[in-house]
Scaffold this active site. Structure first.
Site, PDB file in Angstrom:
ATOM      1  N   LYS A  12     -10.101  90.305  49.920  1.00 46.10           N
ATOM      2  CA  LYS A  12     -10.616  91.598  50.369  1.00 46.10           C
ATOM      3  C   LYS A  12     -11.569  91.361  51.533  1.00 46.10           C
ATOM      4  O   LYS A  12     -12.565  90.647  51.384  1.00 46.10           O
ATOM      5  CB  LYS A  12     -11.354  92.301  49.239  1.00 46.10           C
ATOM      6  CG  LYS A  12     -11.550  93.801  49.461  1.00 46.10           C
ATOM      7  CD  LYS A  12     -10.218  94.528  49.400  1.00 46.10           C
ATOM      8  CE  LYS A  12     -10.365  95.984  49.032  1.00 46.10           C
ATOM      9  NZ  LYS A  12      -9.048  96.654  48.934  1.00 46.10           N
ATOM     10  N   HIS A  60     -22.602  85.956  83.174  1.00 46.56           N
ATOM     11  CA  HIS A  60     -22.954  85.749  84.569  1.00 46.56           C
ATOM     12  C   HIS A  60     -23.783  86.908  85.132  1.00 46.56           C
ATOM     13  O   HIS A  60     -23.505  88.081  84.879  1.00 46.56           O
ATOM     14  CB  HIS A  60     -21.695  85.588  85.418  1.00 46.56           C
ATOM     15  CG  HIS A  60     -20.864  84.417  85.012  1.00 46.56           C
ATOM     16  ND1 HIS A  60     -21.295  83.109  85.131  1.00 46.56           N
ATOM     17  CD2 HIS A  60     -19.612  84.344  84.472  1.00 46.56           C
ATOM     18  CE1 HIS A  60     -20.354  82.291  84.702  1.00 46.56           C
ATOM     19  NE2 HIS A  60     -19.327  83.006  84.298  1.00 46.56           N
ATOM     20  N   THR A 100      -7.124  92.537  45.121  1.00 45.43           N
ATOM     21  CA  THR A 100      -8.220  92.513  46.087  1.00 45.43           C
ATOM     22  C   THR A 100      -9.268  93.570  45.761  1.00 45.43           C
ATOM     23  O   THR A 100     -10.451  93.384  46.046  1.00 45.43           O
ATOM     24  CB  THR A 100      -7.691  92.722  47.521  1.00 45.43           C
ATOM     25  OG1 THR A 100      -7.138  94.030  47.642  1.00 45.43           O
ATOM     26  CG2 THR A 100      -6.641  91.684  47.871  1.00 45.43           C
TER      27      THR A 100
END
Length: 303
Positions: free
Chosen positions: A12, A252, A57
């Site tokens: 899960k 950057h 699950t």
């Protein structure tokens, strides 16, 4: 030629659990995201649709909620260990369990200059992570953080690099360096007895402080060099940490040309580019500690 089933697991992912402690007038909060994955003899579920060995699950999700109450969440490492040990020790078919946990930070709200007892604001800090694996190879704990955004306005250089026909980048000895750091550190051998005495929260704060200090104080010739010094300093400070893996996008900042407007720009106005970006990654480890590949076999990949 035969077609066979390879490695598999199921679980899960991303069960959100908020645990509030109401033991007194001053409440406490832990806000986590839990992903579980079970490993074992689950080939029949794939090959024949046989679910007789499969713990749903949904049950794994419910177990996370129940453990938040019965075991509490003293730290996400402790919570992950409790869950993984339960699945391996109490669910007969399960041979291994991986539990990945994210933690979201809250800061107490200030009311009239004082911390409020039961009100918080979400902070924009990094996400703390933990990944616990319990299987026949032992118990493995990986602490970590992700999206720790760091920026220094000087103290960074990049020069002397390889050039070819397509190189346009100019050397610099004074630049803005920024990143969104992801770091994962693997603890050495963990046992049930030793884990109970590990100050997980203190170690997390200490590791983070060390990495921030190295980023800030090192005169960096490259982001690669900064990562090396971060990892080395962590291992020197904590002998029980076996290795640390760092991933750092180079966020950057390009200086804006203000000459068309009749203005000088001595390193004061920049354009922050979100992509493309350099991605610097490194593993720093002790040469006398065994590798632990099972510790790094991910599930949801969130920690």
């Amino acid at each position: 030629m035969a077609i066979i089933l390879g490695d598999n697991q199921y679980g899960k992912a991303e069960s959100r659990v908020v645990r509030i402690y109401r033991d007194g007038s001053r409440h406490e909060i832990r806000d986590i995201n839990v992903s579980t994955a079970l490993r074992g003899p689950f080939a029949p579920a794939h090959l024949e649709g046989d679910q007789s060995n499969v713990l749903p699950t949904d049950t794994q999700k419910n177990t996370a909620y129940a453990f938040a109450k019965s075991h509490g969440i003293e730290s996400i490492e402790q919570f992950g260990l409790a869950l993984a040990r339960h699945f391996v020790g109490a669910i007969e078919p399960v041979e291994g369990a991986r539990v990945e946990v994210e933690e979201y930070a809250w800061t107490r709200a200030l009311v009239d200059g004082q911390e409020h007892d039961h009100t918080w604001t979400r902070t924009g800090a990094e996400v703390r992570t933990a990944a616990v694996t319990v299987d026949s190879s032992g118990e493995h704990v990986i602490g970590g953080l992700k999206d720790l955004v760091l920026l220094k306005s000087t103290g960074s250089e990049f020069a002397g690099f390889l050039e070819d026909d397509f190189t346009t980048l100019q050397e610099t000895h004074d630049r803005v360096m920024a990143t969104s750091l992801n770091a994962k550190w693997r603890f050495g051998a963990v046992s049930e007895a030793s884990a109970a005495d590990v100050p997980w929260d203190e170690i997390y704060a200490g590791v983070k402080a060390i990495m921030v200090k190295q980023f800030a104080t090192l005169q960096s010739l490259a982001l690669q060099q900064t990562l090396w010094h971060m990892g080395k300093a962590v291992l020197e400070a904590y002998p029980f940490i076996a290795e640390i893996r760092l991933s750092a996008p180079n966020k950057h900042h390009f200086m804006v040309d203000l000459e068309p407007f009749g203005m000088d720009n001595p390193g004061e106005v920049f354009f922050a580019a979100d992509r493309p970006y350099g991605l610097i990654q490194a593993t720093i480890l002790r040469d006398d500690v065994p590798l632990a590949p099972e510790a790094w076999r991910s599930a949801a990949g969130l920690a």
